[in-house]
Each structure stands twice: as structure tokens, then as C-alpha cells.
Design an enzyme around this catalytic site. Sequence first.
Site, PDB file in Angstrom:
ATOM      1  N   SER A 181      50.167  32.242  52.172  1.00  0.00           N
ATOM      2  CA  SER A 181      50.352  32.225  50.719  1.00  0.00           C
ATOM      3  C   SER A 181      51.425  31.216  50.328  1.00  0.00           C
ATOM      4  O   SER A 181      52.338  30.923  51.113  1.00  0.00           O
ATOM      5  CB  SER A 181      50.810  33.622  50.313  1.00  0.00           C
ATOM      6  OG  SER A 181      51.317  33.629  49.016  1.00  0.00           O
ATOM      7  N   TYR A 207      56.133  41.921  51.631  1.00  0.00           N
ATOM      8  CA  TYR A 207      54.807  41.287  51.723  1.00  0.00           C
ATOM      9  C   TYR A 207      54.954  39.806  52.092  1.00  0.00           C
ATOM     10  O   TYR A 207      54.326  39.323  53.037  1.00  0.00           O
ATOM     11  CB  TYR A 207      54.047  41.428  50.393  1.00  0.00           C
ATOM     12  CG  TYR A 207      52.837  40.512  50.319  1.00  0.00           C
ATOM     13  CD1 TYR A 207      51.669  40.798  51.016  1.00  0.00           C
ATOM     14  CD2 TYR A 207      52.873  39.322  49.572  1.00  0.00           C
ATOM     15  CE1 TYR A 207      50.575  39.943  50.979  1.00  0.00           C
ATOM     16  CE2 TYR A 207      51.786  38.460  49.533  1.00  0.00           C
ATOM     17  CZ  TYR A 207      50.644  38.775  50.236  1.00  0.00           C
ATOM     18  OH  TYR A 207      49.565  37.920  50.200  1.00  0.00           O
ATOM     19  N   LYS A 263      53.944  37.351  55.668  1.00  0.00           N
ATOM     20  CA  LYS A 263      53.222  36.068  55.785  1.00  0.00           C
ATOM     21  C   LYS A 263      54.052  35.073  56.601  1.00  0.00           C
ATOM     22  O   LYS A 263      53.532  34.362  57.448  1.00  0.00           O
ATOM     23  CB  LYS A 263      52.911  35.493  54.394  1.00  0.00           C
ATOM     24  CG  LYS A 263      51.919  36.333  53.593  1.00  0.00           C
ATOM     25  CD  LYS A 263      50.570  36.428  54.272  1.00  0.00           C
ATOM     26  CE  LYS A 263      49.612  37.349  53.556  1.00  0.00           C
ATOM     27  NZ  LYS A 263      48.421  37.714  54.351  1.00  0.00           N
TER      28      LYS A 263
HETATM   29  P1  NAD Z   1      41.882  42.353  49.208  1.00  0.00           P
HETATM   30  O1  NAD Z   1      42.773  43.524  49.205  1.00  0.00           O
HETATM   31  O2  NAD Z   1      40.825  42.245  48.161  1.00  0.00           O
HETATM   32  O3  NAD Z   1      41.179  42.215  50.643  1.00  0.00           O
HETATM   33  C1  NAD Z   1      41.768  42.647  51.837  1.00  0.00           C
HETATM   34  C2  NAD Z   1      40.773  43.540  52.546  1.00  0.00           C
HETATM   35  O4  NAD Z   1      41.321  43.974  53.785  1.00  0.00           O
HETATM   36  C3  NAD Z   1      40.422  44.818  51.768  1.00  0.00           C
HETATM   37  O5  NAD Z   1      39.018  44.945  51.698  1.00  0.00           O
HETATM   38  C4  NAD Z   1      41.051  45.949  52.584  1.00  0.00           C
HETATM   39  O6  NAD Z   1      40.278  47.126  52.496  1.00  0.00           O
HETATM   40  C5  NAD Z   1      41.051  45.348  53.964  1.00  0.00           C
HETATM   41  N1  NAD Z   1      42.086  45.843  54.874  1.00  0.00           N
HETATM   42  C6  NAD Z   1      43.415  45.975  54.653  1.00  0.00           C
HETATM   43  N2  NAD Z   1      44.033  46.419  55.753  1.00  0.00           N
HETATM   44  C7  NAD Z   1      43.079  46.568  56.718  1.00  0.00           C
HETATM   45  C8  NAD Z   1      43.090  46.979  58.062  1.00  0.00           C
HETATM   46  N3  NAD Z   1      44.220  47.373  58.668  1.00  0.00           N
HETATM   47  N4  NAD Z   1      41.927  47.010  58.749  1.00  0.00           N
HETATM   48  C9  NAD Z   1      40.772  46.644  58.158  1.00  0.00           C
HETATM   49  N5  NAD Z   1      40.697  46.244  56.874  1.00  0.00           N
HETATM   50  C10 NAD Z   1      41.845  46.191  56.161  1.00  0.00           C
HETATM   51  O7  NAD Z   1      42.800  41.041  49.184  1.00  0.00           O
HETATM   52  P2  NAD Z   1      42.429  39.513  48.945  1.00  0.00           P
HETATM   53  O8  NAD Z   1      42.965  39.098  47.637  1.00  0.00           O
HETATM   54  O9  NAD Z   1      41.014  39.285  49.275  1.00  0.00           O
HETATM   55  O10 NAD Z   1      43.365  38.857  50.041  1.00  0.00           O
HETATM   56  C11 NAD Z   1      42.880  38.483  51.325  1.00  0.00           C
HETATM   57  C12 NAD Z   1      44.019  37.899  52.137  1.00  0.00           C
HETATM   58  O11 NAD Z   1      44.547  36.750  51.447  1.00  0.00           O
HETATM   59  C13 NAD Z   1      45.200  38.827  52.354  1.00  0.00           C
HETATM   60  O12 NAD Z   1      45.707  38.595  53.643  1.00  0.00           O
HETATM   61  C14 NAD Z   1      46.189  38.397  51.307  1.00  0.00           C
HETATM   62  O13 NAD Z   1      47.499  38.696  51.674  1.00  0.00           O
HETATM   63  C15 NAD Z   1      45.945  36.907  51.283  1.00  0.00           C
HETATM   64  N6  NAD Z   1      46.347  36.265  50.017  1.00  0.00           N
HETATM   65  C16 NAD Z   1      45.847  36.737  48.838  1.00  0.00           C
HETATM   66  C17 NAD Z   1      46.246  36.123  47.649  1.00  0.00           C
HETATM   67  C18 NAD Z   1      45.761  36.629  46.313  1.00  0.00           C
HETATM   68  O14 NAD Z   1      46.398  36.317  45.307  1.00  0.00           O
HETATM   69  N7  NAD Z   1      44.656  37.374  46.244  1.00  0.00           N
HETATM   70  C19 NAD Z   1      47.142  35.046  47.675  1.00  0.00           C
HETATM   71  C20 NAD Z   1      47.613  34.579  48.905  1.00  0.00           C
HETATM   72  C21 NAD Z   1      47.209  35.210  50.084  1.00  0.00           C
HETATM   73  N1  UFG Z   2      51.731  37.558  34.396  1.00  0.00           N
HETATM   74  C1  UFG Z   2      51.887  37.943  33.092  1.00  0.00           C
HETATM   75  N2  UFG Z   2      51.380  39.150  32.738  1.00  0.00           N
HETATM   76  C2  UFG Z   2      50.737  39.975  33.607  1.00  0.00           C
HETATM   77  C3  UFG Z   2      50.581  39.548  34.937  1.00  0.00           C
HETATM   78  C4  UFG Z   2      51.114  38.331  35.295  1.00  0.00           C
HETATM   79  O1  UFG Z   2      52.470  37.240  32.268  1.00  0.00           O
HETATM   80  O2  UFG Z   2      50.308  41.064  33.210  1.00  0.00           O
HETATM   81  C5  UFG Z   2      52.257  36.231  34.787  1.00  0.00           C
HETATM   82  C6  UFG Z   2      53.306  36.296  35.886  1.00  0.00           C
HETATM   83  O3  UFG Z   2      54.576  36.443  35.309  1.00  0.00           O
HETATM   84  C7  UFG Z   2      53.101  34.955  36.568  1.00  0.00           C
HETATM   85  C8  UFG Z   2      51.617  34.647  36.390  1.00  0.00           C
HETATM   86  O4  UFG Z   2      51.179  35.485  35.345  1.00  0.00           O
HETATM   87  O5  UFG Z   2      53.821  33.990  35.881  1.00  0.00           O
HETATM   88  C9  UFG Z   2      50.813  34.932  37.621  1.00  0.00           C
HETATM   89  O6  UFG Z   2      51.113  36.242  38.064  1.00  0.00           O
HETATM   90  P1  UFG Z   2      50.251  36.999  39.165  1.00  0.00           P
HETATM   91  O7  UFG Z   2      50.824  38.365  39.324  1.00  0.00           O
HETATM   92  O8  UFG Z   2      48.794  36.907  38.835  1.00  0.00           O
HETATM   93  O9  UFG Z   2      50.469  36.109  40.467  1.00  0.00           O
HETATM   94  P2  UFG Z   2      51.806  35.704  41.234  1.00  0.00           P
HETATM   95  O10 UFG Z   2      51.922  34.228  41.130  1.00  0.00           O
HETATM   96  O11 UFG Z   2      52.952  36.515  40.822  1.00  0.00           O
HETATM   97  O12 UFG Z   2      51.453  36.143  42.732  1.00  0.00           O
HETATM   98  C10 UFG Z   2      50.121  36.052  43.275  1.00  0.00           C
HETATM   99  C11 UFG Z   2      49.876  37.196  44.250  1.00  0.00           C
HETATM  100  C12 UFG Z   2      50.728  37.030  45.477  1.00  0.00           C
HETATM  101  C13 UFG Z   2      50.495  35.693  46.064  1.00  0.00           C
HETATM  102  C14 UFG Z   2      50.785  34.621  45.048  1.00  0.00           C
HETATM  103  C15 UFG Z   2      50.525  33.261  45.600  1.00  0.00           C
HETATM  104  O13 UFG Z   2      50.146  38.437  43.632  1.00  0.00           O
HETATM  105  O14 UFG Z   2      50.359  37.997  46.429  1.00  0.00           O
HETATM  106  O15 UFG Z   2      49.960  34.826  43.897  1.00  0.00           O
HETATM  107  O16 UFG Z   2      49.266  33.178  46.139  1.00  0.00           O
HETATM  108  F1  UFG Z   2      51.266  35.513  47.148  1.00  0.00           F
END
Ligand code: NAD
Ligand code: UFG
Length: 345
Positions: free
Chosen positions: A128, A153, A157
Site C-alpha cells: 500500500s 495495519y 505492510k
Molecule cells: P477485502 O477485505 O475486500 O479482501 C480481503 C479478503 O481476504 C476478504 O475476502 C477476506 O475474507 C479474506 N481474508 C482475510 N483474512 C483471511 C485469512 N486469514 N484467510 C483467508 N482469507 C482471508 O480487501 P481488499 O480491498 O480486496 O484488499 C486486498 C488486499 O489489498 C489486502 O491485503 C489489503 O490490505 C490490500 N490493500 C487494499 C487497499 C484498499 O484500499 N482496498 C489499499 C492498499 C492495499
Molecule cells: N474521506 C472523507 N469522508 C469520508 C471518508 C473519507 O472526507 O467519509 C476522505 C479522507 O479524509 C481522505 C480521502 O477521503 O482524504 C480518502 O479516504 P479513504 O478512507 O477512502 O482512504 P485513505 O486514503 O484514508 O486510505 C485507503 C485505505 C488504506 C490504504 C490507503 C492507500 O483505507 O487501507 O487507502 O491505499 F492503505
Amino acid sequence: MTKERILVTGGTGYIGSHTVVELQNAGYPVVIIDNLSNSNRDVIDGIERITGIRPDFVEGDCTDLPVLAKLFTDYPDIKGIINFAASKAVGESMHKPILYYRNNLNTLLNLLDLMGPNGVKGIVFSSSCTVYGEPDENPVTEKAPIKKATSPYGNTKQISEEIITDVINAGAPFKSVILRYFNPVGAHPSAEIGELPNGVPQNLIPYLTQTAIGIRKELSVFGNDYNTPDGSCIRDYINVVDLAKAHVIAVERMLENKSDKKIEIFNLGTGNGVSVLELIRVFEEATGVKVPHKIVDRRAGDIEKVWADPKFANEVLGWTADSSLADTMRSAWAWQCKLRERGIM
Ligand code: NAD
Ligand code: UFG
């Protein structure tokens, strides 16, 4: 030519499901393992409706070593892994650090432990942009310094990246591509799969679409006094299908030995910084739907501005995130409308 099987952990989740679609479209046989802690098995139906192929699915927990070992015995043809399985709520991780360290790190350790003996050639890891913290400069390149994590969290990473590096430098017989995502948003254009957060959404787009459809009264914009042109925070919002496609390229790169490096790290973003207020405007213009919103105090821990320099991924992977933000917002809205149609939200 038949392609090699890919294990997708967390494959029924948001990014995982979109990636399974792209892998299957590219001809890869897939097996998913997911414990359904943050997703549900209906996602498999959505993947099948889009691709015409039902991926193999194992309900199981990746922190459970015997479960994973049996999976490798049942599928001796697995040659690549994409590891999405993790707990991902930043706020929750502040209250439940053990859960986050245990789930995210034990999952990775178990996979790394089993890869060598089972002849797996490589692992793609979901990292991330949180690893950069509040960057000194934007856009952020892969060479930007890693800042101290502001949440358990985020720390999982950083530690995961270090674990992969240590294991490979110790001579493990496989490769890794670490992908640092910026802010993944939107849904598949078919509206068959998308993001379905549990409870009240913490992230901007699901909160915004739920407000637009009337589930939430108004969207709170967290702060308009940041040092940005309109005072709201800036992020790099990347379309989830574009993001998914990068994983297929990364897998191919490892399996077909296209690079002589054993570990590679790429930023996956668009290169465009967009503020919260701009994003609301783009959504409203793209969909014709109003989003009631108000400015409230800053959210603790938010980064002021961060966006990617994706040049390295563009050049080396031959990949770009080219969906327009307006199309991405329309896909998010179509998904929200589909959830309503199905009586889910
Ligand atoms: P998500 O929660 O939708 O998907 C993760 C999946 O993993 C879920 O289906 C959950 O049930 C499963 N899971 C969790 N722990 C498990 C375990 N121990 N065994 C088997 N399954 C398990 O999340 P996502 O948004 O699809 O994120 C996927 C990956 O990308 C994650 O590693 C997350 O940290 C990373 N990531 C997400 C974002 C974001 O903003 N969505 C940003 C940066 C990195
Ligand atoms: N925001 C609002 N109102 C809301 C939600 C969010 O104004 O109700 C704003 C936040 O302040 C931020 C922007 O929208 O400025 C984006 O916020 P998000 O919560 O959607 O995303 P973040 O950038 O905080 O973090 C996300 C994921 C993290 C990940 C990161 C980078 O939650 O897990 O993106 O990939 F690591």
C-alpha cells in the site's frame, strides 16, 4: 498453450475478485482460498457470470498451516500466488493490533513456508502507499523513503515487505512482485462484482455512493483547511479493474521469468492527485446524482496529499491505469444501484 494455475488468497474480496476475473480472461486456471471474514461466496457467482468460468474455491483460513498444506497437496499444479488475504481496516487495527499482526503476518509466513517445497515460482504481494506515510514530495516514486507506520495495519505492510525481502535474500527458490496500491475505487463495468464493506463504510467511495442512494444522510468531508488548492485531502484514485490487470502482468513476469530480479516493487496509481471535493464533483457530473455533503473536522491520522509516480510500472510492466475517473465513478454508482436492485443495500 495452457497457462499455469494461480492461487488467489482473499479472492472473494474486493480487489481479489476483480483480479480473478482478469486472470481467467487471460486463460489462467485459478483456485481461491478465502475464509469469508470480509466477503461472501455469492462473489463466485458474479465471477462466473462475467467470465463464464467458475473458479475453484476453498473456504479456509490462510493462518492455518495444515489447511494451506492440504490445498497445495490437492492442487499440485499451483505455480503462482497472489496474496490478497489480510485484514485491512486502518481504524480497527488501532484497537485490535494482535488480530492484524497475526492475520496478516501469519498468512504471509505460511505461504512463504509452503512455496519452496511445493514448487511455486512466485508471489505477488498487496502492499500500500501507506508505507510512504506523509511523503516529502509528490508524485511519489518507489525510491521515496519509507516512513514510520501510523497504524498496526500499515506496519503489517512494511513488515511483510521486509519478510519477503529477507526470505528471498536468504535464497528462497522463488520471486516476488510487491505492488503498492494507491486508492482503489470503482467496480467491474458489468456491476456483477464490486466493493461491499461490512457496516458503516470507512472509505470515501462506498460512503459517497451510499449517501447518493439515500442510505446515509450526508457525506462528511474530513477537513477543508489542508494545504491543498481547495483545502481537502488529495489522493490518487485508481480504477479497480486497471489495478487487477497489473496483477496479471506481474504474475506473467514471474512465471515466464521476464525479469532477472528476484524482488520488484511497483507503485500502482494513475499519477493524478484528486481532492475529496473534486471527486464529489466528478461523481455528480458523471452520474447526474447529487451527493449531500458537509465539511467537518479533520480525521485523525489522515495524510494531507499523496499521489503516485507510476512511470516505473508504466515503463517496466507496460501497464497504465487509463480508465477515466468519470467512468470509474459511473461504475461505482452502477454497483451501488445493483446492490439496491438485489435488496442487499
Ligand atoms: P477485502 O477485505 O475486500 O479482501 C480481503 C479478503 O481476504 C476478504 O475476502 C477476506 O475474507 C479474506 N481474508 C482475510 N483474512 C483471511 C485469512 N486469514 N484467510 C483467508 N482469507 C482471508 O480487501 P481488499 O480491498 O480486496 O484488499 C486486498 C488486499 O489489498 C489486502 O491485503 C489489503 O490490505 C490490500 N490493500 C487494499 C487497499 C484498499 O484500499 N482496498 C489499499 C492498499 C492495499
Ligand atoms: N474521506 C472523507 N469522508 C469520508 C471518508 C473519507 O472526507 O467519509 C476522505 C479522507 O479524509 C481522505 C480521502 O477521503 O482524504 C480518502 O479516504 P479513504 O478512507 O477512502 O482512504 P485513505 O486514503 O484514508 O486510505 C485507503 C485505505 C488504506 C490504504 C490507503 C492507500 O483505507 O487501507 O487507502 O491505499 F492503505
